[in-house]
Design an enzyme around this catalytic site. Structure first.
Site, PDB file in Angstrom:
ATOM      1  N   ARG A 165       0.472  -0.930   0.543  1.00  0.00           N
ATOM      2  CA  ARG A 165       0.192   0.138   0.021  1.00  0.00           C
ATOM      3  C   ARG A 165       1.205   0.896   0.100  1.00  0.00           C
ATOM      4  NH1 ARG A 165      -2.903  -3.494  -0.404  1.00  0.00           N
ATOM      5  NH2 ARG A 165      -5.624  -3.659   0.308  1.00  0.00           N
ATOM      6  N   SER A 236     -10.484  -0.004   3.758  1.00  0.00           N
ATOM      7  CA  SER A 236     -10.120  -0.528   5.161  1.00  0.00           C
ATOM      8  C   SER A 236      -9.330   1.090   5.666  1.00  0.00           C
ATOM      9  CB  SER A 236      -8.444  -0.747   4.471  1.00  0.00           C
ATOM     10  OG  SER A 236      -8.718  -2.288   4.009  1.00  0.00           O
ATOM     11  N   GLU A 333      -4.263   4.302   6.212  1.00  0.00           N
ATOM     12  CA  GLU A 333      -3.612   3.998   4.886  1.00  0.00           C
ATOM     13  C   GLU A 333      -4.680   5.078   4.132  1.00  0.00           C
ATOM     14  OE1 GLU A 333      -5.829   2.463   1.778  1.00  0.00           O
ATOM     15  OE2 GLU A 333      -5.452  -0.104   2.202  1.00  0.00           O
TER      16      GLU A 333
HETATM   17  N1  EPU Z   1     -11.524  -9.637  10.744  1.00  0.00           N
HETATM   18  C1  EPU Z   1     -11.939  -9.907  11.257  1.00  0.00           C
HETATM   19  N2  EPU Z   1     -13.074  -9.166  11.967  1.00  0.00           N
HETATM   20  C2  EPU Z   1     -13.755  -7.960  11.099  1.00  0.00           C
HETATM   21  C3  EPU Z   1     -12.680  -8.281   9.956  1.00  0.00           C
HETATM   22  C4  EPU Z   1     -11.847  -9.255   9.469  1.00  0.00           C
HETATM   23  O1  EPU Z   1     -11.556 -10.326  12.799  1.00  0.00           O
HETATM   24  O2  EPU Z   1     -14.520  -6.926  11.279  1.00  0.00           O
HETATM   25  C5  EPU Z   1     -10.320 -11.049   9.873  1.00  0.00           C
HETATM   26  C6  EPU Z   1     -10.847 -11.434   9.338  1.00  0.00           C
HETATM   27  O3  EPU Z   1     -11.780 -12.937   9.668  1.00  0.00           O
HETATM   28  C7  EPU Z   1      -9.312 -12.011   8.441  1.00  0.00           C
HETATM   29  C8  EPU Z   1      -8.489 -10.887   8.730  1.00  0.00           C
HETATM   30  O4  EPU Z   1      -9.568  -9.697   9.570  1.00  0.00           O
HETATM   31  O5  EPU Z   1      -8.630 -13.627   9.570  1.00  0.00           O
HETATM   32  C9  EPU Z   1      -8.337 -10.140   7.452  1.00  0.00           C
HETATM   33  O6  EPU Z   1      -9.993  -9.964   7.030  1.00  0.00           O
HETATM   34  P1  EPU Z   1     -10.076  -9.191   5.154  1.00  0.00           P
HETATM   35  O7  EPU Z   1      -9.788 -10.794   4.819  1.00  0.00           O
HETATM   36  O8  EPU Z   1     -11.439  -8.640   5.085  1.00  0.00           O
HETATM   37  O9  EPU Z   1      -8.849  -8.689   4.869  1.00  0.00           O
HETATM   38  P2  EPU Z   1      -8.369  -7.183   4.851  1.00  0.00           P
HETATM   39  O10 EPU Z   1      -6.786  -8.129   6.131  1.00  0.00           O
HETATM   40  O11 EPU Z   1      -8.829  -6.631   6.417  1.00  0.00           O
HETATM   41  C10 EPU Z   1      -6.866  -6.407   2.886  1.00  0.00           C
HETATM   42  C11 EPU Z   1      -6.875  -5.233   2.479  1.00  0.00           C
HETATM   43  C12 EPU Z   1      -8.192  -5.332   1.921  1.00  0.00           C
HETATM   44  C13 EPU Z   1      -8.322  -5.716   0.995  1.00  0.00           C
HETATM   45  C14 EPU Z   1      -8.806  -7.712   2.037  1.00  0.00           C
HETATM   46  C15 EPU Z   1      -8.705  -8.545   0.419  1.00  0.00           C
HETATM   47  C16 EPU Z   1      -5.786  -4.007   3.522  1.00  0.00           C
HETATM   48  C17 EPU Z   1      -5.402  -2.938   5.101  1.00  0.00           C
HETATM   49  N3  EPU Z   1      -6.248  -4.326   3.617  1.00  0.00           N
HETATM   50  O12 EPU Z   1      -7.993  -6.507   4.274  1.00  0.00           O
HETATM   51  O13 EPU Z   1      -7.815  -3.844   1.213  1.00  0.00           O
HETATM   52  O14 EPU Z   1      -9.556  -5.988   0.114  1.00  0.00           O
HETATM   53  O15 EPU Z   1      -7.588  -7.250   2.337  1.00  0.00           O
HETATM   54  O16 EPU Z   1      -7.673  -8.743   0.491  1.00  0.00           O
HETATM   55  O17 EPU Z   1      -4.408  -4.570   3.807  1.00  0.00           O
HETATM   56  C18 EPU Z   1      -7.764  -0.728   1.100  1.00  0.00           C
HETATM   57  O18 EPU Z   1      -7.272  -1.282   1.340  1.00  0.00           O
HETATM   58  O19 EPU Z   1      -8.672  -0.409   1.702  1.00  0.00           O
HETATM   59  C19 EPU Z   1      -9.039  -2.251   1.046  1.00  0.00           C
HETATM   60  C20 EPU Z   1     -10.210  -3.271   1.185  1.00  0.00           C
END
Ligand code: EPU
Length: 337
Positions: A165, A236, A333
């Protein structure tokens, strides 16, 4: 090139917050951009570039010239290798429409990046990524105007300094370069990228193809992430923090089940900020007029009347709680302007 005054930016940021620009113009080509830049120079105005404003939080009115990047066009180019095709795309094109266009032309790679809000020109700025892919994987070069040297230049992948990012456009070169087009190289042969757990799970009993991956990514996103057209947000709000393996081991004792993701740097690992915030009960919580999304703890939303300041205050409260409880400093971010 028309220049508007006292222009509301509410329609130009996906949080949908109210802020205005003293001067505003939308550019359709290189010439418009050059004219906008000389106008700003003559009038001694600071400049802020905006694509579709899907990764910014506006916390005050902008006293200078907002330059909205609105150029359009997709050009298919030959690649040095028969297995690939290159495409040069205008910065103002909508990212998701472009992903669909590539898929319809049987060019693969971007399907994991479906439904990411924003424009093509903004994609390299923060090296957009999702479901195991990031734009850096397909990137060849981009054309940008260099405001320091007052000339157009072409920048290759290493000059863009892509990281998680992040890129030169967010770090050292912030405000220096204005991206006008981006060239990517896509494959004519599909190689599935199903490494991301949520995708693997959904597709495990199927024979995936590019279309089903595209559709699955879209449906996972629709379930978890609010559509900015319906509920203001910028995806995010924070980056996922990188911590040392030792810190991870210690935290896991305090927080059994804390997930982590391998990264290239030795001795370090990445953990989901959403998981930490969820543990602290942030999901669905409101603070004044700003709110955390009901389905995702990393997504701040504007239910209607929130200001940029309201959202910023909520974000600060969230990051303070993570620092206090877990000793981790969350980094935004989203760009705060
Ligand atoms: N989780 C929770 N609670 C929540 C949401 C998620 O416990 O409310 C847990 C999920 O179960 C999982 C982990 O957190 O174990 C990661 O969640 P998720 O797969 O939704 O991905 P993320 O790490 O929150 C990142 C990117 C997203 C991207 C997704 C899918 C960043 C900051 N965010 O989110 O990107 O779509 O992975 O690859 O790296 C963005 O940058 O705006 C964005 C949406």
């Amino acid at each position: 090139m028309a220049i508007a005054q006292s222009k509301s930016l509410q329609a130009y940021n996906s949080f949908g917050v109210q802020a205005s620009a003293a001067f505003f113009t939308s550019i359709a080509n290189r010439n418009d951009l050059e004219e906008a830049l000389s106008y700003a120079q003559q009038e001694n105005l600071p400049i802020q570039v905006l694509g579709s404003g899907s990764n910014v939080l506006l916390i005050r009115d902008f006293p200078g010239l907002v330059v909205h990047i609105g150029n359009q066009g997709v050009e298919w180019l030959e690649s040095a290798s028969a297995e690939f095709e290159r495409v040069r795309v205008a910065a103002g094109e909508n990212w998701h429409n472009f992903v669909s266009t590539c898929l319809n032309k049987n060019l693969y790679g971007l399907e994991n990046l479906a439904l990411i809000p924003g424009t093509v020109g903004a994609a390299p700025i923060q090296n957009i990524g999702a479901y195991g892919a990031e734009i850096a994987n397909y990137f060849v070069e981009l054309t940008a105007y260099d405001r320091e040297e007052n000339r157009w230049l072409s920048m290759d992948k290493s000059q863009c300094e892509f990281a998680y990012r992040d890129s030169v456009f967010k770090s050292g070169g912030r405000g220096r370069y204005i991206v006008i087009d981006v060239t990517l190289e896509l494959s004519k042969q599909w190689e599935p990228n199903l490494s991301y757990q949520a995708l693997t799970e959904r597709l495990k009993d199927t024979e995936p193809n590019p279309q089903t991956v595209f559709e699955t990514v879209c449906s996972i996103r629709r379930e978890k992430l609010p559509d900015p057209a319906e509920l203001g947000n910028a995806g995010s709000f924070f980056k996922n923090p990188t911590i040392s393996q030792e810190k991870y081991a210690a935290l896991s004792e305090q927080l059994p089940g804390l997930p982590n993701f391998d990264i290239e740097e030795e001795g370090l690992t990445k953990i989901p900020a959403a998981w930490l915030l969820d543990k602290l009960g942030w999901k669905g919580r409101s603070r004044g007029r700003a709110k955390v999304h009901n389905n995702h703890a990393l997504v701040l939303v504007n239910p209607g009347e929130a200001s940029g300041e309201d959202i910023l205050l909520l974000a600060q409260e969230m990051s303070s709680s993570v620092l206090e409880k877990f000793g981790i400093a969350l980094e935004p971010e989203v760009q705060i302007l």
